[in-house]
Design a protein around this motif. Sequence first.
Motif, PDB file in Angstrom:
ATOM      1  N   MET A   1      40.045  15.574  39.377  1.00 20.10           N
ATOM      2  CA  MET A   1      40.279  16.600  40.107  1.00 20.10           C
ATOM      3  C   MET A   1      39.415  17.787  39.910  1.00 20.10           C
ATOM      4  N   SER A   2      38.701  18.105  41.034  1.00 20.50           N
ATOM      5  CA  SER A   2      37.715  19.350  40.742  1.00 20.50           C
ATOM      6  C   SER A   2      38.308  20.529  40.554  1.00 20.50           C
ATOM      7  N   LYS A   3      37.692  21.425  39.830  1.00 21.14           N
ATOM      8  CA  LYS A   3      38.264  22.792  39.330  1.00 21.14           C
ATOM      9  C   LYS A   3      37.891  23.550  40.696  1.00 21.14           C
ATOM     10  N   SER A   4      38.856  24.585  40.781  1.00 17.89           N
ATOM     11  CA  SER A   4      38.618  25.795  41.681  1.00 17.89           C
ATOM     12  C   SER A   4      37.498  26.805  41.445  1.00 17.89           C
ATOM     13  N   PRO A   5      36.784  27.293  42.498  1.00 18.19           N
ATOM     14  CA  PRO A   5      35.726  28.203  42.115  1.00 18.19           C
ATOM     15  C   PRO A   5      35.920  29.248  41.035  1.00 18.19           C
ATOM     16  N   ALA A   6      37.104  29.522  41.156  1.00 21.14           N
ATOM     17  CA  ALA A   6      37.461  30.731  39.798  1.00 21.14           C
ATOM     18  C   ALA A   6      37.354  30.240  38.686  1.00 21.14           C
ATOM     19  N   GLN A   7      38.257  29.037  38.611  1.00 21.21           N
ATOM     20  CA  GLN A   7      37.985  28.326  37.059  1.00 21.21           C
ATOM     21  C   GLN A   7      36.682  27.925  36.769  1.00 21.21           C
ATOM     22  N   GLN A  40      33.859  38.484  38.461  1.00 21.50           N
ATOM     23  CA  GLN A  40      33.687  37.664  39.536  1.00 21.50           C
ATOM     24  C   GLN A  40      34.749  36.476  39.402  1.00 21.50           C
ATOM     25  N   ALA A  41      35.174  35.867  38.165  1.00 21.68           N
ATOM     26  CA  ALA A  41      36.283  35.127  38.338  1.00 21.68           C
ATOM     27  C   ALA A  41      37.671  35.650  38.496  1.00 21.68           C
ATOM     28  N   ALA A  42      37.746  36.815  38.033  1.00 27.85           N
ATOM     29  CA  ALA A  42      38.970  37.679  38.505  1.00 27.85           C
ATOM     30  C   ALA A  42      39.027  37.984  40.052  1.00 27.85           C
ATOM     31  N   ASN A  43      38.128  38.385  40.522  1.00 27.92           N
ATOM     32  CA  ASN A  43      38.378  38.534  42.180  1.00 27.92           C
ATOM     33  C   ASN A  43      38.372  37.251  42.761  1.00 27.92           C
ATOM     34  N   GLN A  44      37.788  36.250  42.398  1.00 30.45           N
ATOM     35  CA  GLN A  44      38.105  34.747  43.197  1.00 30.45           C
ATOM     36  C   GLN A  44      39.758  34.447  42.588  1.00 30.45           C
ATOM     37  N   PHE A  45      40.282  34.583  41.541  1.00 32.99           N
ATOM     38  CA  PHE A  45      41.686  34.398  41.310  1.00 32.99           C
ATOM     39  C   PHE A  45      42.484  35.258  42.231  1.00 32.99           C
ATOM     40  N   LYS A  46      42.024  36.338  42.417  1.00 32.25           N
ATOM     41  CA  LYS A  46      42.936  37.307  43.300  1.00 32.25           C
ATOM     42  C   LYS A  46      42.725  36.747  44.772  1.00 32.25           C
ATOM     43  N   ASN A  50      46.564  34.129  42.448  1.00 34.95           N
ATOM     44  CA  ASN A  50      46.736  33.553  41.207  1.00 34.95           C
ATOM     45  C   ASN A  50      46.559  35.038  40.207  1.00 34.95           C
ATOM     46  N   PHE A  51      47.512  35.871  40.511  1.00 36.30           N
ATOM     47  CA  PHE A  51      47.406  37.247  39.797  1.00 36.30           C
ATOM     48  C   PHE A  51      47.373  37.119  38.478  1.00 36.30           C
ATOM     49  N   LYS A  52      48.379  36.338  37.617  1.00 42.04           N
ATOM     50  CA  LYS A  52      48.213  36.114  36.450  1.00 42.04           C
ATOM     51  C   LYS A  52      46.656  35.950  35.874  1.00 42.04           C
ATOM     52  N   ALA A  53      46.271  34.828  36.261  1.00 42.56           N
ATOM     53  CA  ALA A  53      44.845  34.541  35.960  1.00 42.56           C
ATOM     54  C   ALA A  53      43.986  35.632  36.028  1.00 42.56           C
ATOM     55  N   ALA A  54      43.906  36.326  37.227  1.00 45.02           N
ATOM     56  CA  ALA A  54      43.135  37.438  37.577  1.00 45.02           C
ATOM     57  C   ALA A  54      43.080  38.651  36.607  1.00 45.02           C
ATOM     58  N   GLY A  55      44.568  38.859  36.356  1.00 40.68           N
ATOM     59  CA  GLY A  55      44.668  39.857  35.419  1.00 40.68           C
ATOM     60  C   GLY A  55      44.211  39.485  33.993  1.00 40.68           C
ATOM     61  N   ASP A  56      44.401  38.116  33.595  1.00 41.85           N
ATOM     62  CA  ASP A  56      43.699  37.858  32.258  1.00 41.85           C
ATOM     63  C   ASP A  56      42.104  37.958  32.328  1.00 41.85           C
ATOM     64  N   ALA A  57      41.762  37.481  33.384  1.00 42.85           N
ATOM     65  CA  ALA A  57      40.047  37.466  33.421  1.00 42.85           C
ATOM     66  C   ALA A  57      39.522  38.997  33.511  1.00 42.85           C
ATOM     67  N   PHE A  58      40.189  39.820  34.078  1.00 42.71           N
ATOM     68  CA  PHE A  58      39.850  41.266  34.223  1.00 42.71           C
ATOM     69  C   PHE A  58      39.909  41.951  32.645  1.00 42.71           C
ATOM     70  N   ALA A  81      42.932  44.850  35.747  1.00 39.29           N
ATOM     71  CA  ALA A  81      43.914  43.982  35.253  1.00 39.29           C
ATOM     72  C   ALA A  81      45.250  44.311  35.328  1.00 39.29           C
ATOM     73  N   ALA A  82      45.457  45.477  35.238  1.00 43.60           N
ATOM     74  CA  ALA A  82      46.879  46.198  35.460  1.00 43.60           C
ATOM     75  C   ALA A  82      47.211  46.036  36.968  1.00 43.60           C
ATOM     76  N   LYS A  83      46.370  46.260  37.879  1.00 48.96           N
ATOM     77  CA  LYS A  83      46.759  46.085  39.185  1.00 48.96           C
ATOM     78  C   LYS A  83      47.001  44.598  39.568  1.00 48.96           C
ATOM     79  N   ALA A  84      46.351  43.728  38.968  1.00 47.82           N
ATOM     80  CA  ALA A  84      46.879  42.375  39.093  1.00 47.82           C
ATOM     81  C   ALA A  84      48.165  41.861  38.620  1.00 47.82           C
ATOM     82  N   TYR A  85      48.228  42.487  37.274  1.00 45.94           N
ATOM     83  CA  TYR A  85      49.443  42.130  36.848  1.00 45.94           C
ATOM     84  C   TYR A  85      50.696  42.966  37.404  1.00 45.94           C
ATOM     85  N   LYS A  86      50.657  43.931  38.086  1.00 44.51           N
ATOM     86  CA  LYS A  86      51.424  44.477  38.965  1.00 44.51           C
ATOM     87  C   LYS A  86      52.256  43.454  39.835  1.00 44.51           C
ATOM     88  N   GLN A  87      51.581  42.368  40.146  1.00 45.40           N
ATOM     89  CA  GLN A  87      52.066  41.479  41.033  1.00 45.40           C
ATOM     90  C   GLN A  87      52.794  40.539  40.241  1.00 45.40           C
TER      91      GLN A  87
END
Length: 282
Positions: A1-7, A40-46, A50-58, A81-87
Amino acid sequence: MSKSPAQATLDKADKKANSSSGWFSSATSKFEEAGDLYQQAANQFKIEKNFKAAGDAFAREAECRENGKENNEAANAWWNAAKAYKQGFPQLAVQALAQTIVHLTQAGRFRQAADREKEIGQIHLQENNDLRKGMRELRESGTANACYKDAADLHADLEEYPQAIARYEQVANHSLGSALTKYSVKEYWLRSGLCSLAMKNDTVSAKRNLAKYSNQDPSYSSTREAKFVQALIDAVEAGDQEAFTGAVVEFDQVTKLDNWKTGMLLKIKRALQDSETDAGIL
């Protein structure tokens, strides 16, 4: 299975962050490049929602910025990171905001730090329905006038009316000193008056405070807000529910009552009804 661009971007960021610095590159540039990739990864996760992953990347970006001594960028990354985690992840959002505040305070950006403190208070209130914790956070961020006002509202929601009145007076006193904010003083004094009347229909305190506010600003007594409070005091003292309702309707026709004032007026009216019932029994 191929990875997502964010991953895929996240893996590149991890590799860069964990690499050893070569002959021609410094540790600082390594962290800067890794931070850019994490962002860049965080914005792709957004984009992927995938807001948890986005927050983690930020958050990982923020740590790279800290290692590279880019403190302003670190503050921004923690806030993102906080703005992503708010979701859906309020506790993680609070932790990220706390890190943001550390950087802002160290940089002397106290107003922005106060705004982030206010966000923490709002998260506790909205996400966790924790009134007391939210109120404490808002009070601690009281360098901004809006925070004092929000803290006062929360005290009133908890029926801690003396504390609420003290906070409204604090905001009003601060606002009196500026031509830009002086217009809002009548709103704070109106809220204080409603708190006095909600305190077992304490017309004595309400009248005393009304006189005090008129001394502080002679123009206050001629405002609709002051006249409204006076009409409510008169109705409560007379035990006249019709006069009370009439005053509320008249005020609302010109200045629409918000949810907070409506809630307070209902509390005062219920107490008025209860006192009439007790008088009937006696």
